[in-house]
Design an enzyme around this catalytic site. Sequence first.
Site, short mmCIF file in Angstrom:
data_model
loop_
_atom_site.label_atom_id
_atom_site.label_comp_id
_atom_site.label_asym_id
_atom_site.label_seq_id
_atom_site.Cartn_x
_atom_site.Cartn_y
_atom_site.Cartn_z
N HIS A 627 0.83 -1.21 0.00
CA HIS A 627 0.00 0.00 0.00
C HIS A 627 0.87 1.26 0.00
CE1 HIS A 627 -3.61 2.40 1.27
NE2 HIS A 627 -2.65 3.18 1.75
N GLU A 628 1.81 1.32 0.93
CA GLU A 628 2.64 2.52 1.03
C GLU A 628 3.52 2.72 -0.20
OE1 GLU A 628 1.12 3.79 4.70
OE2 GLU A 628 2.32 4.78 3.18
N HIS A 631 1.77 4.66 -2.85
CA HIS A 631 1.89 6.11 -2.71
C HIS A 631 3.24 6.59 -3.24
CE1 HIS A 631 -1.78 6.80 -0.58
NE2 HIS A 631 -1.45 6.07 0.46
N HIS A 634 3.43 6.64 -6.96
CA HIS A 634 2.63 7.75 -7.48
C HIS A 634 3.50 9.02 -7.52
CE1 HIS A 634 -1.56 9.94 -7.24
NE2 HIS A 634 -0.96 10.13 -8.39
#
Length: 845
Positions: A627-628, A631, A634
Amino acid sequence: MASAPRGHREGPFRPQPSPSLPLPSRPRSPSVGLSSISVSSRSVDRGQPTALAARLARGVQRSFLERRPTGGDGSRSSVRARAVPAPLAGSRPSPGLVAGRRVLRCPLPARGGAPRGGRRRATLWPRGPSPPGSARSRGARALPRKRGEMLCARRLGGLRAGLRVRRVSTGWSPVGAAFTVQPQGRRLDWFGERGGLFGVPELSAPEGFRVAQEKALRRTEQLVQRVCATPPGPQTVLIFDELSDSLCRVADLADFVKIAHPEAAFREAAEEACRSIGTMVEKLNTNVELYQSLQRLLADKKLVDSLDPETRRVAELFMFDFEISGIHLDREKRKRAVDLNVKILDLSSAFLMGTHLPNTIEKRLLPEGIRHHFELAGDHAVVDSLRAEAPDDLVREAAYKIFLYPNAGQLKRLEELLSSRDLLAKLVGYPTYSHRALQGTIAQSPETVMEFLEKLSDKLSERTMKDFEMIRGMKMKLNPQNSELMPWDPPYYSGLIRAERFNIEPGLYCPFFSLGACMEGLSLLFNRLLGVSLYGEQPVKGEVWSEDVRKLAVVHESEGLLGYIYCDFFQRADKPHQDCHFTIRGGRLKEDGDYQLPVVVLMLNLPHSSRNLPTLLTPGMMENLFHEMGHAMHSMLGRTRYQHVTGTRCPTDFAEVPSILMEYFANDYRVVHQFARHYQTGQSLPRNMVSRLCESKKVCAAADMQLQVFYAALDQIYHGKHPLRSSTTDILRDTQERFYGLPYVPNTAWQLRFSHLVGYGAKYYSYLMSRAVASMVWRECFRQDPFNRAAGERYRREMLAHGGGREPMLMVQGMLQKRPSIDDFVNTLVSDLDLDFETFLMDST
């Protein structure tokens, strides 16, 4: 200590606000008598409290745990940056949202797995996929040997200019080794010249923050004069963005250092830098001449039509930020807007602190058999959480009623915060604060959000009732004398149901998820999808704030170096207990044609490896790592012209999409099989174990999602039409009855623990909407083949490359090749809850 930096106010140049606002100095809290708390005894029917419970009702008082407050005195608090609100029923925490420059973990509709609060890491020793750069890797073979040897002809995010390719460094090493081998070499240069934090030369010592901020302020003054003297045109936007960048490069870095650096002197210097930059930000946000220079550009239709889409959007975003701060109003109203912003900031800081403060009770008033479950301080027991996973029903009940007992001061702060936000929204031309907050998001309006939540609630209703019946049955089985289902029950009993049905024991999975193996798996996935590899790079002395911080270079097979990720993954004393992403420096195209490479930090809290054991991750930790990294990628893959919209600087309900999408990859056996090997034997993780794990997350998931719908609806009502129709507690009770189903417990006020009202006011729905978008992208583009390179390139081109430089719905539409409706979002979320019967067939054979 001082309140939050004044730069964290409304306006185009604000270092964007974070829910982890600095906490004010610790006050002395008076005792608060409670007259109506009752804790049921196992031996009596509910509603007939024992005499001991009656004493409990009189004994709770507001208190503070021993903590280190944050501030100019250099001391720190272990709770200052905690962004997770106390869940109504202790729902499993999960992925978080972008909070300005920072992405924090938040309590999401848990799809199962280990609680998100304890996340990550492991290292595969010698086994696992080949490291990037090996004979089997695609990562570095096509990279040019010399800087500037080739130009990137790719058009990303509207960035048409050729970008010079960054050359390969001979100091890069396979990413898995960076997390398997203990740090070496830094001590050897102990007496050598010290570099600066993040490679910033001035920050080799705390005093360097003053040098950096003064340099930024001088540059700011020059840019203000320049933009005011420049004829309106594209150059106006470029100067505005450079102005923003000059401030953010100091403020964002300082915002991280002030909570994460282990040395008090650095924290104090960073705090002072935030205040200094904040003062300048406030000055800029009220500079009418500066505002008018942008207004002249946007008022000229011919000029606006000549701007490329990204430049036009950034200009409009700057103007929107200016006007929501009230600069377009007359002098009297503008002053009122500034005063309201100050008041909102102070109330937010105070309310946020209150959401985390524990309650205490005289320990003699607690049943003797449960006292040891709470921290004892002299004659008092400290209740600092809901104890949602405690096996003892009485412990959970006592914690719920004591921790959530209403505090008059906190209640007043919330009411004033909501009222002030409403006044400010109306002052600048919006009917409600929610209308203002949702401008430019996927949802666009509170009406759309409520339609989404109501339709989702209706679709979930039947499934939620079945979940509650299943949970009630488990409670009756274990505690037949007290089987009524209460809000403190679902997290614990749903966990028991998952364990019973699927035999999920996190300890069985940990040996397969070493941190090094998981990092190699991420690098392999990014390489196959996007042509991107991760490499370890040795930082110079002084570049990192702790010896166990790892530096990763993100390298594209043809474009070269894309940026850097600093991985602050391991536990240490006084480190904030949060998993989050910080933007330290945003990407942008500079005037000389070079691209300013993005720099981010990922902060986790993992145990260190030992001599004989690598850092091993539970399944929940592994999913959170993915998940991290969503980010981080991105931020890395965005190639916007302007830093104002780089990476995760985009609307809240879009910012979480890339990170949640990575969770789908983390739960796909084809992906997990590439790296999940037992750290001792090299055995692959069996497919049926992955399948059971994924299906276990769907157990009681409808009830979990229903809880999130309730939170989001409550947030919308609080930020809707004012004055509110009744007290915030009455609204809580009515909304809980309508959107959740379990009874409200009298004399509790969960909303006073809802810390997300500070950072994500009117935007809590974003968790659900981002998950819906991510699920649709997974189904349409990656479910058939999670390594589909064409789909990966489209994902970068349509979604990641633009940051916030394009309307979020246009990015979603470009990826899905259709414009999704509210019904599409709802149906996707609900269909994610369907069980995969193939799993049951596999387990039965």
